[in-house]
Design a protein around this motif. Structure first.
Motif, mmCIF file in Angstrom:
data_model
loop_
_atom_site.group_PDB
_atom_site.id
_atom_site.type_symbol
_atom_site.label_atom_id
_atom_site.label_comp_id
_atom_site.label_asym_id
_atom_site.label_seq_id
_atom_site.Cartn_x
_atom_site.Cartn_y
_atom_site.Cartn_z
ATOM 1 N N MET A 1 0.840 -1.206 0.000
ATOM 2 C CA MET A 1 0.000 0.000 0.000
ATOM 3 C C MET A 1 0.877 1.259 0.000
ATOM 4 O O MET A 1 1.843 1.348 0.755
ATOM 5 C CB MET A 1 -0.897 0.014 1.244
ATOM 6 C CG MET A 1 -1.802 1.230 1.341
ATOM 7 S SD MET A 1 -2.876 1.179 2.802
ATOM 8 C CE MET A 1 -3.683 2.765 2.644
ATOM 9 N N ARG A 2 0.568 2.184 -0.866
ATOM 10 C CA ARG A 2 1.335 3.426 -0.921
ATOM 11 C C ARG A 2 1.096 4.262 0.328
ATOM 12 O O ARG A 2 0.011 4.259 0.911
ATOM 13 C CB ARG A 2 0.931 4.228 -2.163
ATOM 14 C CG ARG A 2 1.462 3.635 -3.457
ATOM 15 C CD ARG A 2 1.110 4.534 -4.618
ATOM 16 N NE ARG A 2 -0.332 4.611 -4.803
ATOM 17 C CZ ARG A 2 -0.931 5.506 -5.583
ATOM 18 N NH1 ARG A 2 -0.209 6.416 -6.211
ATOM 19 N NH2 ARG A 2 -2.232 5.498 -5.727
ATOM 20 N N GLN A 38 -2.416 15.849 -6.860
ATOM 21 C CA GLN A 38 -2.091 15.494 -5.478
ATOM 22 C C GLN A 38 -3.337 15.007 -4.731
ATOM 23 O O GLN A 38 -3.291 14.024 -3.986
ATOM 24 C CB GLN A 38 -1.484 16.697 -4.748
ATOM 25 C CG GLN A 38 -0.101 17.088 -5.211
ATOM 26 C CD GLN A 38 0.948 16.054 -4.843
ATOM 27 O OE1 GLN A 38 0.824 15.354 -3.850
ATOM 28 N NE2 GLN A 38 1.989 15.951 -5.666
ATOM 29 N N VAL A 39 -4.456 15.706 -4.911
ATOM 30 C CA VAL A 39 -5.700 15.315 -4.239
ATOM 31 C C VAL A 39 -6.185 13.971 -4.769
ATOM 32 O O VAL A 39 -6.634 13.106 -4.011
ATOM 33 C CB VAL A 39 -6.780 16.396 -4.406
ATOM 34 C CG1 VAL A 39 -8.126 15.918 -3.841
ATOM 35 C CG2 VAL A 39 -6.346 17.690 -3.716
ATOM 36 N N VAL A 46 -6.709 6.620 -0.044
ATOM 37 C CA VAL A 46 -7.789 6.524 0.939
ATOM 38 C C VAL A 46 -8.878 5.578 0.458
ATOM 39 O O VAL A 46 -9.539 4.888 1.249
ATOM 40 C CB VAL A 46 -8.367 7.932 1.237
ATOM 41 C CG1 VAL A 46 -9.612 7.845 2.095
ATOM 42 C CG2 VAL A 46 -7.311 8.797 1.919
ATOM 43 N N GLY A 47 -9.079 5.554 -0.843
ATOM 44 C CA GLY A 47 -10.107 4.687 -1.409
ATOM 45 C C GLY A 47 -11.492 5.284 -1.403
ATOM 46 O O GLY A 47 -12.492 4.585 -1.599
ATOM 47 N N ALA A 63 -15.374 11.654 4.435
ATOM 48 C CA ALA A 63 -13.964 11.249 4.449
ATOM 49 C C ALA A 63 -13.050 12.462 4.316
ATOM 50 O O ALA A 63 -11.987 12.535 4.947
ATOM 51 C CB ALA A 63 -13.694 10.265 3.310
ATOM 52 N N GLY A 64 -13.469 13.441 3.511
ATOM 53 C CA GLY A 64 -12.681 14.660 3.343
ATOM 54 C C GLY A 64 -12.546 15.430 4.641
ATOM 55 O O GLY A 64 -11.479 15.975 4.953
ATOM 56 N N ARG A 65 -13.623 15.466 5.416
ATOM 57 C CA ARG A 65 -13.564 16.173 6.699
ATOM 58 C C ARG A 65 -12.625 15.470 7.672
ATOM 59 O O ARG A 65 -11.916 16.119 8.452
ATOM 60 C CB ARG A 65 -14.974 16.302 7.290
ATOM 61 C CG ARG A 65 -15.860 17.306 6.535
ATOM 62 C CD ARG A 65 -17.142 17.608 7.280
ATOM 63 N NE ARG A 65 -18.061 16.468 7.279
ATOM 64 C CZ ARG A 65 -18.949 16.228 6.326
ATOM 65 N NH1 ARG A 65 -19.036 17.040 5.286
ATOM 66 N NH2 ARG A 65 -19.762 15.181 6.398
ATOM 67 N N GLU A 66 -12.614 14.134 7.618
ATOM 68 C CA GLU A 66 -11.686 13.384 8.466
ATOM 69 C C GLU A 66 -10.234 13.665 8.075
ATOM 70 O O GLU A 66 -9.372 13.866 8.930
ATOM 71 C CB GLU A 66 -11.976 11.885 8.353
ATOM 72 C CG GLU A 66 -13.238 11.432 9.070
ATOM 73 C CD GLU A 66 -13.133 11.584 10.578
ATOM 74 O OE1 GLU A 66 -12.034 11.365 11.118
ATOM 75 O OE2 GLU A 66 -14.150 11.939 11.211
ATOM 76 N N VAL A 67 -9.971 13.670 6.773
ATOM 77 C CA VAL A 67 -8.608 13.927 6.302
ATOM 78 C C VAL A 67 -8.196 15.364 6.631
ATOM 79 O O VAL A 67 -7.045 15.638 7.005
ATOM 80 C CB VAL A 67 -8.491 13.659 4.789
ATOM 81 C CG1 VAL A 67 -7.122 14.097 4.264
ATOM 82 C CG2 VAL A 67 -8.694 12.172 4.500
ATOM 83 N N LEU A 68 -9.136 16.308 6.524
ATOM 84 C CA LEU A 68 -8.833 17.699 6.866
ATOM 85 C C LEU A 68 -8.448 17.815 8.332
ATOM 86 O O LEU A 68 -7.480 18.507 8.678
ATOM 87 C CB LEU A 68 -10.043 18.594 6.572
ATOM 88 C CG LEU A 68 -9.915 20.044 7.053
ATOM 89 C CD1 LEU A 68 -8.737 20.739 6.360
ATOM 90 C CD2 LEU A 68 -11.207 20.811 6.805
ATOM 91 N N HIS A 69 -9.202 17.148 9.211
ATOM 92 C CA HIS A 69 -8.898 17.201 10.645
ATOM 93 C C HIS A 69 -7.472 16.700 10.908
ATOM 94 O O HIS A 69 -6.703 17.319 11.648
ATOM 95 C CB HIS A 69 -9.913 16.343 11.407
ATOM 96 C CG HIS A 69 -9.665 16.292 12.890
ATOM 97 N ND1 HIS A 69 -9.847 17.372 13.719
ATOM 98 C CD2 HIS A 69 -9.224 15.271 13.677
ATOM 99 C CE1 HIS A 69 -9.539 17.027 14.960
ATOM 100 N NE2 HIS A 69 -9.163 15.765 14.959
ATOM 101 N N THR A 70 -7.111 15.580 10.275
ATOM 102 C CA THR A 70 -5.764 15.038 10.437
ATOM 103 C C THR A 70 -4.721 15.984 9.852
ATOM 104 O O THR A 70 -3.653 16.197 10.435
ATOM 105 C CB THR A 70 -5.659 13.659 9.762
ATOM 106 O OG1 THR A 70 -6.589 12.769 10.381
ATOM 107 C CG2 THR A 70 -4.252 13.090 9.881
#
Length: 301
Positions: A1-2, A38-39, A46-47, A63-70
């Motif tokens: 996995m990348r 890049q996105v 992420v899938g 999922a975008g909101r989760e990635v933004l939080h991180t």
């Protein structure tokens, strides 16, 4: 996995903040196709899609909101690391980011002035806001420390009490109650009060005081700052309940008077607050110790 990369997180954070690929590209000095790539690469790992377009507007998926939080947490930690490494070179080249609630501004400003006197080359950013804004800044890890009153539980914060904060009832000097040596809570409840906005720690203390005695507050006006309440009380628009520590000048000039009310002052406290998981910089550590020492000296005096 990348593996996910810091570059992907940085690019996506800009896209999510602007909700625009073009504005993110301009900020990062990249082409729009490079940002999109890049996105897209991040989405492949992420899938799941991280953004969706409805009409001309871009929205974040769950999922975008989760990635933004991180992404925001990673950026904040990298900023902390950069600041801490810079400040290891010496106290006089560091930066302190501090937020205080408006009720404690007068106390905090005095403490900051004395701390700055010891470290004149420090860069200090002070934000004076309401309680909700200060809590939001703590949650976002955008500040080092906060000084405030009431601290809610369950937010992952470390709060250290450092100074008492007595609340008193104030009136204009010519108010009939200023001549009384003792005023009951029942008599006080017949007066009209100027109050802070909902959510204010001072207002919460007022409401709990009257509720505990089975009384209701008669409010004549709601105001968003202590200064506004002080001026309105002086003008005779009602009584107020404020921190005694914010009234030194008005009491000395006899623009306001403190009433002798049953079960007053209401004793609250000032707290120094930071995220429990935050690694404080040398400057923030030094300021934290300075505040605690100031509090001990004040209480002893």
């Amino acid at each position: 996995m990348r593996r996910l990369t810091l570059r992907q997180f940085k690019v996506f954070e800009a896209v999510a903040r602007h909700l625009s690929f073009s504005r993110a590209a301009a900020e990062l000095h990249l082409s729009q196709p490079a940002v999109s790539m890049q996105v897209k690469g991040l989405e492949n790992i992420v899938g799941q899609p991280l953004t969706e377009q409805l009409g001309k507007k871009i929205y974040l998926t769950e999922a975008g909101r989760e990635v933004l939080h991180t992404s925001q947490n990673i950026a904040a930690q990298l900023n902390d690391l950069h600041t801490n490494l810079e400040q290891l070179r010496g106290m006089d080249s560091g930066r302190l980011n501090l937020a205080v609630t408006s009720t404690v501004n007068a106390v905090a400003t005095g403490i900051l002035a004395r701390f700055r006197g010891r470290h004149p080359m420090l860069s200090i950013h002070l934000d004076v806001s309401n309680r909700e804004s200060v809590l939001s800044q703590l949650a976002a890890n955008s500040i080092d420390l906060a000084i405030m009153g009431q601290v809610p539980e369950g937010l992952g914060l470390e709060a250290i009490r450092f100074m008492d904060n007595p609340l008193v009832v104030i009136a204009p000097p010519d108010h009939p109650l200023t001549h009384k040596k003792w005023i009951s809570a029942n008599e006080l409840a017949t007066e009209s009060f100027l109050v802070r906005e909902a959510g204010s720690g001072t207002r919460g203390a007022m409401e709990r005081f009257f509720a505990a005695k089975g009384l209701e507050i008669r409010t004549s006006m709601e105001m968003s700052s202590n200064e506004a309440i002080k001026q309105a009380v002086q003008a005779g628009l009602g009584l107020g309940i404020l921190s005694q520590q914010t009234l030194e000048m008005e009491l000395a000039l006899k623009h306001l008077a403190v009433l002798a009310v049953e079960d007053f002052p209401i004793m609250r406290h000032w707290y120094l607050v930071h995220r429990a998981d935050k690694r404080l910089s040398p400057v923030a550590q030094a300021f934290k110790q300075f505040v605690l020492d100031e509090g001990k000296a004040k209480q002893a005096g």
